[in-house]
Design a protein around this motif. Structure first.
Motif, PDB file in Angstrom:
ATOM      1  N   SER A   5       0.838  -1.198   0.000  1.00  0.00           N
ATOM      2  CA  SER A   5       0.000   0.000   0.000  1.00  0.00           C
ATOM      3  C   SER A   5       0.870   1.243   0.000  1.00  0.00           C
ATOM      4  N   THR A  29      -4.088   9.266   3.330  1.00  0.00           N
ATOM      5  CA  THR A  29      -4.805   8.262   2.547  1.00  0.00           C
ATOM      6  C   THR A  29      -3.903   7.055   2.301  1.00  0.00           C
ATOM      7  N   ILE A  30      -4.537   5.900   2.171  1.00  0.00           N
ATOM      8  CA  ILE A  30      -3.845   4.641   1.920  1.00  0.00           C
ATOM      9  C   ILE A  30      -4.480   4.011   0.695  1.00  0.00           C
ATOM     10  N   ALA A  31      -3.674   3.572  -0.251  1.00  0.00           N
ATOM     11  CA  ALA A  31      -4.216   2.931  -1.454  1.00  0.00           C
ATOM     12  C   ALA A  31      -3.263   1.843  -1.921  1.00  0.00           C
ATOM     13  N   PRO A  32      -3.772   0.670  -2.162  1.00  0.00           N
ATOM     14  CA  PRO A  32      -5.091   0.191  -1.758  1.00  0.00           C
ATOM     15  C   PRO A  32      -5.120  -0.102  -0.266  1.00  0.00           C
ATOM     16  N   ALA A  33      -6.323  -0.330   0.264  1.00  0.00           N
ATOM     17  CA  ALA A  33      -6.455  -0.705   1.669  1.00  0.00           C
ATOM     18  C   ALA A  33      -5.632  -1.970   1.911  1.00  0.00           C
ATOM     19  N   ASN A  34      -5.023  -2.062   3.075  1.00  0.00           N
ATOM     20  CA  ASN A  34      -4.193  -3.207   3.398  1.00  0.00           C
ATOM     21  C   ASN A  34      -4.977  -4.194   4.247  1.00  0.00           C
ATOM     22  N   THR A  69      -8.736   3.218   4.476  1.00  0.00           N
ATOM     23  CA  THR A  69      -8.264   3.922   3.278  1.00  0.00           C
ATOM     24  C   THR A  69      -7.978   5.394   3.567  1.00  0.00           C
ATOM     25  N   SER A  70      -8.371   5.874   4.751  1.00  0.00           N
ATOM     26  CA  SER A  70      -8.068   7.252   5.124  1.00  0.00           C
ATOM     27  C   SER A  70      -8.184   7.407   6.633  1.00  0.00           C
TER      28      SER A  70
END
Length: 78
Positions: A5, A29-34, A69-70
């Motif tokens: 991520s 923000t995190i992408a993609p969710a882990n 994701t955030s």
């Protein structure tokens, strides 16, 4: 690659008052969710705002929950 991520810190601003403190929420923000929790370290830094004068310095470990994701990092603004 799969299972990795990316974490990004967004811009944040707040109007300063003449007294007291307010909380500035710095978006992350995190992408993609882990699928697992992620642990990172963070620290505030003086630049156009000065630690101790304009905001309270903050640092430490931060755990991002699995599937997130955030989220926000709260910073106290003087």
């Amino acid at each position: 690659p799969p299972g990795v991520s990316a974490i990004a810190i967004g811009n944040a601003s707040i109007t300063e008052g003449d007294s007291g403190e307010s909380t500035l929420n710095v978006p992350v923000t995190i992408a993609p969710a882990n699928a697992s929790a992620i642990s990172v370290s963070f620290a505030t830094k003086s630049a156009t705002a000065l630690a101790g004068l304009d905001f309270l310095a903050s640092s430490g470990p931060l755990t991002i929950p699995a599937g997130a994701t955030s989220f926000n990092i709260p910073v106290q603004v003087r």
